[in-house]
Enzyme design. Structure first.
Site, PDB file in Angstrom:
ATOM      1  N   SER A   1       0.843  -1.200   0.000  1.00 46.71           N
ATOM      2  CA  SER A   1       0.000   0.000   0.000  1.00 46.71           C
ATOM      3  C   SER A   1       0.876   1.246   0.000  1.00 46.71           C
ATOM      4  O   SER A   1       1.623   1.489   0.957  1.00 46.71           O
ATOM      5  CB  SER A   1      -0.898   0.006   1.235  1.00 46.71           C
ATOM      6  OG  SER A   1      -1.408   1.316   1.401  1.00 46.71           O
TER       7      SER A   1
ATOM      8  N   HIS B   1      -1.221  -1.336  -4.233  1.00 50.30           N
ATOM      9  CA  HIS B   1      -2.465  -0.970  -3.551  1.00 50.30           C
ATOM     10  C   HIS B   1      -2.528   0.548  -3.372  1.00 50.30           C
ATOM     11  O   HIS B   1      -1.647   1.161  -2.777  1.00 50.30           O
ATOM     12  CB  HIS B   1      -2.507  -1.666  -2.195  1.00 50.30           C
ATOM     13  CG  HIS B   1      -3.810  -1.557  -1.475  1.00 50.30           C
ATOM     14  ND1 HIS B   1      -4.908  -2.342  -1.763  1.00 50.30           N
ATOM     15  CD2 HIS B   1      -4.205  -0.744  -0.463  1.00 50.30           C
ATOM     16  CE1 HIS B   1      -5.910  -2.035  -0.955  1.00 50.30           C
ATOM     17  NE2 HIS B   1      -5.523  -1.051  -0.158  1.00 50.30           N
TER      18      HIS B   1
ATOM     19  N   ASP C   1      -4.792   3.584  -1.913  1.00 48.92           N
ATOM     20  CA  ASP C   1      -5.882   3.899  -0.988  1.00 48.92           C
ATOM     21  C   ASP C   1      -6.440   5.281  -1.287  1.00 48.92           C
ATOM     22  O   ASP C   1      -5.751   6.287  -1.114  1.00 48.92           O
ATOM     23  CB  ASP C   1      -5.361   3.868   0.457  1.00 48.92           C
ATOM     24  CG  ASP C   1      -5.107   2.449   0.928  1.00 48.92           C
ATOM     25  OD1 ASP C   1      -6.052   1.647   0.888  1.00 48.92           O
ATOM     26  OD2 ASP C   1      -3.962   2.151   1.313  1.00 48.92           O
TER      27      ASP C   1
ATOM     28  N   MET D   1      -8.989   7.998  -0.149  1.00 48.42           N
ATOM     29  CA  MET D   1      -9.758   8.372   1.050  1.00 48.42           C
ATOM     30  C   MET D   1     -10.363   9.750   0.848  1.00 48.42           C
ATOM     31  O   MET D   1      -9.693  10.656   0.352  1.00 48.42           O
ATOM     32  CB  MET D   1      -8.827   8.385   2.265  1.00 48.42           C
ATOM     33  CG  MET D   1      -8.192   7.038   2.522  1.00 48.42           C
ATOM     34  SD  MET D   1      -7.179   7.070   4.006  1.00 48.42           S
ATOM     35  CE  MET D   1      -6.634   5.359   4.055  1.00 48.42           C
TER      36      MET D   1
ATOM     37  N   HIS E   1      -8.365   0.820  -3.892  1.00 49.49           N
ATOM     38  CA  HIS E   1      -9.306   0.624  -2.780  1.00 49.49           C
ATOM     39  C   HIS E   1      -9.938   1.982  -2.488  1.00 49.49           C
ATOM     40  O   HIS E   1      -9.268   2.859  -1.942  1.00 49.49           O
ATOM     41  CB  HIS E   1      -8.484   0.087  -1.586  1.00 49.49           C
ATOM     42  CG  HIS E   1      -9.238  -0.029  -0.309  1.00 49.49           C
ATOM     43  ND1 HIS E   1      -8.587  -0.145   0.911  1.00 49.49           N
ATOM     44  CD2 HIS E   1     -10.567  -0.076  -0.036  1.00 49.49           C
ATOM     45  CE1 HIS E   1      -9.490  -0.252   1.877  1.00 49.49           C
ATOM     46  NE2 HIS E   1     -10.690  -0.203   1.339  1.00 49.49           N
TER      47      HIS E   1
ATOM     48  N   MET F   1     -12.203   4.346  -0.543  1.00 49.39           N
ATOM     49  CA  MET F   1     -12.940   4.603   0.700  1.00 49.39           C
ATOM     50  C   MET F   1     -13.645   5.933   0.506  1.00 49.39           C
ATOM     51  O   MET F   1     -13.250   6.983   1.036  1.00 49.39           O
ATOM     52  CB  MET F   1     -11.944   4.625   1.870  1.00 49.39           C
ATOM     53  CG  MET F   1     -11.427   3.235   2.206  1.00 49.39           C
ATOM     54  SD  MET F   1      -9.823   3.234   3.015  1.00 49.39           S
ATOM     55  CE  MET F   1      -8.742   3.280   1.575  1.00 49.39           C
TER      56      MET F   1
ATOM     57  N   MET G   1     -11.447  -5.915   5.764  1.00 50.22           N
ATOM     58  CA  MET G   1     -10.632  -4.932   6.494  1.00 50.22           C
ATOM     59  C   MET G   1     -10.307  -5.489   7.881  1.00 50.22           C
ATOM     60  O   MET G   1     -11.209  -5.863   8.635  1.00 50.22           O
ATOM     61  CB  MET G   1     -11.379  -3.602   6.638  1.00 50.22           C
ATOM     62  CG  MET G   1     -11.514  -2.787   5.363  1.00 50.22           C
ATOM     63  SD  MET G   1      -9.966  -2.462   4.496  1.00 50.22           S
ATOM     64  CE  MET G   1      -9.010  -1.563   5.727  1.00 50.22           C
TER      65      MET G   1
ATOM     66  N   GLY H   1      -8.621   4.208   7.250  1.00 49.97           N
ATOM     67  CA  GLY H   1      -8.323   5.635   7.402  1.00 49.97           C
ATOM     68  C   GLY H   1      -6.836   5.901   7.552  1.00 49.97           C
ATOM     69  O   GLY H   1      -6.358   6.940   7.107  1.00 49.97           O
ATOM     70  N   PHE H   2      -6.132   4.965   8.146  1.00 47.02           N
ATOM     71  CA  PHE H   2      -4.712   5.202   8.434  1.00 47.02           C
ATOM     72  C   PHE H   2      -3.897   3.925   8.272  1.00 47.02           C
ATOM     73  O   PHE H   2      -4.414   2.835   8.500  1.00 47.02           O
ATOM     74  CB  PHE H   2      -4.539   5.718   9.874  1.00 47.02           C
ATOM     75  CG  PHE H   2      -5.371   6.938  10.147  1.00 47.02           C
ATOM     76  CD1 PHE H   2      -4.952   8.199   9.737  1.00 47.02           C
ATOM     77  CD2 PHE H   2      -6.606   6.818  10.756  1.00 47.02           C
ATOM     78  CE1 PHE H   2      -5.751   9.318   9.941  1.00 47.02           C
ATOM     79  CE2 PHE H   2      -7.417   7.927  10.974  1.00 47.02           C
ATOM     80  CZ  PHE H   2      -6.989   9.189  10.562  1.00 47.02           C
ATOM     81  N   GLY H   3      -2.629   4.103   7.935  1.00 42.36           N
ATOM     82  CA  GLY H   3      -1.687   2.988   7.944  1.00 42.36           C
ATOM     83  C   GLY H   3      -1.158   2.804   9.361  1.00 42.36           C
ATOM     84  O   GLY H   3      -1.393   3.635  10.245  1.00 42.36           O
TER      85      GLY H   3
ATOM     86  N   ASP I   1      -6.600  -6.493   4.529  1.00 42.58           N
ATOM     87  CA  ASP I   1      -5.921  -5.191   4.535  1.00 42.58           C
ATOM     88  C   ASP I   1      -5.965  -4.592   5.934  1.00 42.58           C
ATOM     89  O   ASP I   1      -7.047  -4.355   6.476  1.00 42.58           O
ATOM     90  CB  ASP I   1      -6.655  -4.279   3.537  1.00 42.58           C
ATOM     91  CG  ASP I   1      -6.048  -2.887   3.404  1.00 42.58           C
ATOM     92  OD1 ASP I   1      -4.970  -2.625   3.961  1.00 42.58           O
ATOM     93  OD2 ASP I   1      -6.689  -2.050   2.711  1.00 42.58           O
ATOM     94  N   GLY I   2      -4.765  -4.351   6.478  1.00 41.69           N
ATOM     95  CA  GLY I   2      -4.672  -3.673   7.768  1.00 41.69           C
ATOM     96  C   GLY I   2      -3.861  -4.464   8.768  1.00 41.69           C
ATOM     97  O   GLY I   2      -4.257  -5.554   9.184  1.00 41.69           O
TER      98      GLY I   2
ATOM     99  N   GLY J   1       1.162  -2.063   4.089  1.00 41.18           N
ATOM    100  CA  GLY J   1       1.677  -0.706   3.929  1.00 41.18           C
ATOM    101  C   GLY J   1       2.899  -0.486   4.779  1.00 41.18           C
ATOM    102  O   GLY J   1       4.046  -0.555   4.305  1.00 41.18           O
TER     103      GLY J   1
HETATM  104  C1  DX5 Z   1      -6.193   1.511   5.731  1.00 44.17           C
HETATM  105  C2  DX5 Z   1      -5.790   1.237   4.307  1.00 44.17           C
HETATM  106  C3  DX5 Z   1      -4.667   0.304   4.203  1.00 44.17           C
HETATM  107  C4  DX5 Z   1      -3.380   0.793   4.828  1.00 44.17           C
HETATM  108  C5  DX5 Z   1      -2.735  -0.427   5.414  1.00 44.17           C
HETATM  109  O1  DX5 Z   1      -7.264   2.354   5.735  1.00 44.17           O
HETATM  110  O2  DX5 Z   1      -6.876   0.720   3.582  1.00 44.17           O
HETATM  111  O3  DX5 Z   1      -4.466  -0.129   2.870  1.00 44.17           O
HETATM  112  O4  DX5 Z   1      -2.491   1.374   3.939  1.00 44.17           O
HETATM  113  O5  DX5 Z   1      -1.620  -0.039   6.120  1.00 44.17           O
HETATM  114  P1  DX5 Z   1      -0.897  -1.017   7.135  1.00 44.17           P
HETATM  115  O6  DX5 Z   1      -0.441  -2.217   6.348  1.00 44.17           O
HETATM  116  O7  DX5 Z   1       0.219  -0.202   7.672  1.00 44.17           O
HETATM  117  O8  DX5 Z   1      -1.908  -1.390   8.195  1.00 44.17           O
HETATM  118 ZN    ZN Z   2      -6.427  -0.240   1.606  1.00 43.31          ZN
END
Ligand code: DX5
Ligand code: ZN
Length: 224
Positions: free
Chosen positions: A7, A32, A34, A36, A65, A67, A136, A141-143, A174-175, A196
């Site tokens: 990601s 990937h 993201d 948002m 992806h 969101m 998920m 929302g965040f990595g 993912d996550g 990510g």
């Molecule tokens: C979260 C994203 C993910 C994110 C994953 O909202 O959809 O794709 O980048 O990050 P990691 O692998 O650090 O949890």
């Molecule tokens: Zn994602």
């Protein structure tokens, strides 16, 4: 063989083209992306113009992806921009059947995602319209968040649904995926992994992707 989709949310946004090339050389199977919207999720990233630029650089499929809510009116824009997979959220449309059909009509692979708080039962009547299901394992929302263990039960349940319907849908998670929990997720039935922070926080992308593939393939084998 399992697939890894790094990601770019955790990449250096000032050098996205170089980062994509680097993870592709390191063994990534897809990229990937993201998207948002600052509304469906509490963060804002990028949209179709940036995806068009990334599509010129990427050699591997763009795994987009979204969101974004509502999503229906902008599906075509993401596909036109170069999304190979377009994964929408079940929570972001009241017409998921129509939206998934539209994605396929426009020539992309149709993905459907569910948040940690959404039951897998919403997928039952959509699986036949999808190429990919994304579970998920964090609230999007965040990595860099921690994997929610209950996601393993959802992966098992969706794997069962896919097999019972005799479909060949890819099952993505993912996550919070890391080299030390990918075995369990693969053993539960996932075969496509987004990562990510696990990839981009390391100086050597190749070694982390290799470790993830090794552990993920071992988990997949342990399931059979
Ligand atoms: C979260 C994203 C993910 C994110 C994953 O909202 O959809 O794709 O980048 O990050 P990691 O692998 O650090 O949890
Ligand atoms: Zn994602």
């Amino acid at each position: 063989m399992i697939k890894i989709s790094p990601s770019i949310l955790s990449a250096d946004f000032a050098r996205l083209g170089e980062e994509i090339r680097a993870v592709e050389l390191a063994g990534a199977d897809a990229i990937h992306v993201d998207v948002m919207d600052g509304h469906f999720v509490p963060n804002l990233t990028l949209g179709p113009p940036v995806i068009s630029s990334l599509a010129k650089v990427a050699q591997k499929p763009l795994d987009v992806h979204v969101m974004v809510a509502p999503i229906d009116h902008c599906i075509d824009d993401y596909i036109q921009a170069g999304a190979h997979y377009l994964t929408i959220h079940a929570e972001a449309t009241v017409h998921a059947d129509r939206a998934l059909n539209r994605i396929r009509e426009k020539g992309a692979k149709a993905g459907i995602s569910i948040n940690p708080g959404t039951p897998v039962t919403v997928l039952q009547d959509l699986l036949h319209l999808t190429d990919l299901v994304l579970i998920m394992s964090v609230n999007p929302g965040f990595g860099g968040q921690s994997f929610i263990p209950r996601a393993l039960d959802k992966i098992r349940a969706v794997r069962r649904m896919i097999d019972e319907q005799g479909l060949s849908v890819e099952l993505q998670v993912d996550g919070g995926i890391k080299p030390d929990n990918i075995f369990a997720a693969a053993q539960a039935g996932a075969d496509f992994f987004v990562a990510g922070s696990a990839v981009f926080s390391q100086p050597d992308y190749r070694s982390v992707i290799e470790r993830m593939k090794e552990n993920g393939n071992a988990g997949k084998k342990a399931r059979q």
